[in-house]
Design a protein around this motif. Structure first.
Motif, mmCIF file in Angstrom:
data_model
loop_
_atom_site.group_PDB
_atom_site.id
_atom_site.type_symbol
_atom_site.label_atom_id
_atom_site.label_comp_id
_atom_site.label_asym_id
_atom_site.label_seq_id
_atom_site.Cartn_x
_atom_site.Cartn_y
_atom_site.Cartn_z
ATOM 1 N N VAL A 18 0.853 -1.184 0.000
ATOM 2 C CA VAL A 18 0.000 0.000 0.000
ATOM 3 C C VAL A 18 0.895 1.243 0.000
ATOM 4 N N TYR A 19 0.308 2.373 -0.367
ATOM 5 C CA TYR A 19 1.016 3.653 -0.402
ATOM 6 C C TYR A 19 0.306 4.663 0.500
ATOM 7 N N PRO A 20 0.466 4.554 1.821
ATOM 8 C CA PRO A 20 -0.159 5.554 2.692
ATOM 9 C C PRO A 20 0.412 6.952 2.439
ATOM 10 N N ARG A 21 -0.445 7.939 2.551
ATOM 11 C CA ARG A 21 -0.026 9.333 2.394
ATOM 12 C C ARG A 21 0.163 9.949 3.772
ATOM 13 N N ILE A 22 1.289 10.601 3.946
ATOM 14 C CA ILE A 22 1.583 11.328 5.179
ATOM 15 C C ILE A 22 1.226 12.789 4.922
ATOM 16 N N HIS A 23 0.360 13.323 5.721
ATOM 17 C CA HIS A 23 0.011 14.741 5.626
ATOM 18 C C HIS A 23 0.940 15.483 6.593
ATOM 19 N N ALA A 24 2.170 15.670 6.142
ATOM 20 C CA ALA A 24 3.222 16.229 6.991
ATOM 21 C C ALA A 24 2.998 17.719 7.230
ATOM 22 N N SER A 25 3.278 18.131 8.445
ATOM 23 C CA SER A 25 3.169 19.550 8.796
ATOM 24 C C SER A 25 4.331 20.323 8.186
ATOM 25 N N GLN A 26 4.200 21.628 8.162
ATOM 26 C CA GLN A 26 5.291 22.469 7.670
ATOM 27 C C GLN A 26 6.532 22.284 8.529
ATOM 28 N N LYS A 27 6.346 22.079 9.818
ATOM 29 C CA LYS A 27 7.479 21.859 10.723
ATOM 30 C C LYS A 27 8.233 20.589 10.334
ATOM 31 N N ALA A 28 7.523 19.527 9.964
ATOM 32 C CA ALA A 28 8.165 18.283 9.526
ATOM 33 C C ALA A 28 8.892 18.484 8.205
ATOM 34 N N VAL A 29 8.275 19.211 7.291
ATOM 35 C CA VAL A 29 8.889 19.494 5.984
ATOM 36 C C VAL A 29 10.191 20.266 6.192
ATOM 37 N N ASP A 40 8.737 12.568 3.668
ATOM 38 C CA ASP A 40 8.492 11.124 3.687
ATOM 39 C C ASP A 40 9.773 10.341 3.961
ATOM 40 N N GLU A 41 10.907 10.852 3.496
ATOM 41 C CA GLU A 41 12.188 10.199 3.787
ATOM 42 C C GLU A 41 12.500 10.272 5.277
ATOM 43 N N LEU A 42 12.222 11.427 5.887
ATOM 44 C CA LEU A 42 12.431 11.587 7.326
ATOM 45 C C LEU A 42 11.538 10.631 8.098
ATOM 46 N N TYR A 43 10.275 10.543 7.706
ATOM 47 C CA TYR A 43 9.331 9.645 8.373
ATOM 48 C C TYR A 43 9.834 8.204 8.298
ATOM 49 N N CYS A 44 10.239 7.770 7.118
ATOM 50 C CA CYS A 44 10.705 6.397 6.931
ATOM 51 C C CYS A 44 11.972 6.119 7.738
ATOM 52 N N LYS A 45 12.897 7.077 7.745
ATOM 53 C CA LYS A 45 14.137 6.929 8.510
ATOM 54 C C LYS A 45 13.828 6.809 9.998
ATOM 55 N N ASP A 46 12.983 7.692 10.489
ATOM 56 C CA ASP A 46 12.620 7.662 11.906
ATOM 57 C C ASP A 46 11.875 6.378 12.261
ATOM 58 N N LEU A 47 10.988 5.940 11.377
ATOM 59 C CA LEU A 47 10.207 4.719 11.629
ATOM 60 C C LEU A 47 11.109 3.505 11.779
ATOM 61 N N VAL A 48 12.053 3.317 10.879
ATOM 62 C CA VAL A 48 12.934 2.152 10.979
ATOM 63 C C VAL A 48 13.851 2.246 12.197
ATOM 64 N N GLU A 49 14.342 3.442 12.494
ATOM 65 C CA GLU A 49 15.223 3.612 13.646
ATOM 66 C C GLU A 49 14.506 3.343 14.962
ATOM 67 N N GLU A 50 13.245 3.743 15.056
ATOM 68 C CA GLU A 50 12.518 3.621 16.318
ATOM 69 C C GLU A 50 11.749 2.309 16.477
ATOM 70 N N THR A 51 11.370 1.678 15.374
ATOM 71 C CA THR A 51 10.530 0.480 15.478
ATOM 72 C C THR A 51 11.095 -0.753 14.789
ATOM 73 N N GLY A 52 12.038 -0.557 13.869
ATOM 74 C CA GLY A 52 12.536 -1.669 13.067
ATOM 75 C C GLY A 52 11.651 -1.971 11.863
ATOM 76 N N ILE A 53 10.591 -1.198 11.683
ATOM 77 C CA ILE A 53 9.679 -1.386 10.547
ATOM 78 C C ILE A 53 10.273 -0.649 9.342
ATOM 79 N N VAL A 54 10.451 -1.388 8.250
ATOM 80 C CA VAL A 54 11.064 -0.823 7.046
ATOM 81 C C VAL A 54 9.987 -0.538 6.008
ATOM 82 N N VAL A 55 9.923 0.700 5.571
ATOM 83 C CA VAL A 55 9.060 1.128 4.462
ATOM 84 C C VAL A 55 9.908 2.005 3.550
ATOM 85 N N LEU A 56 9.480 2.162 2.316
ATOM 86 C CA LEU A 56 10.234 2.963 1.350
ATOM 87 C C LEU A 56 9.537 4.292 1.099
#
Length: 100
Positions: A18-29, A40-56
């Motif tokens: 699936v391709y979930p959409r992240i509605h990132a805030s301006q602060k996240a951008v 989205d790259e930041l989200y994916c990097k943080d997700l794998v570092e904090e949970t071990g869940i890998v997404v692209l």
């Protein structure tokens, strides 16, 4: 996941990803740009570092400018899926709060 703040996704029809959409805030951008990344790259990097869940990140798949997605492939049994979703949900809410 459609009930989670800042995340939406179409229901998959026959695909194992699936391709979930992240509605990132301006602060996240802005935080991502400081690191030379898209939100989205930041989200994916943080997700794998904090949970071990890998997404692209969607940037790898030619997403529309100004939108942020990630590709998630689902290959888990029910028990492992429930555990992964629990970790992901906790991470997601903390990430959204961090970048409010």
């Amino acid at each position: 996941m459609n009930g989670w703040e800042g995340l939406s996704c179409c229901v998959p029809t026959g695909a194992m990803y699936v391709y979930p959409r992240i509605h990132a805030s301006q602060k996240a951008v802005e935080a991502a740009k400081k690191l030379g990344k898209e939100a989205d790259e930041l989200y994916c990097k943080d997700l794998v570092e904090e949970t071990g869940i890998v997404v692209l990140p969607g940037t790898m798949f030619g997403q529309k400018a100004g939108t942020y997605h990630f590709r998630m492939t689902i290959l888990l049994n029910q028990e492992d899926m429930e555990e992964a979703i629990g970790k992901w949900k906790t991470f997601h809410h903390a990430w959204m709060t961090k970048y409010q």
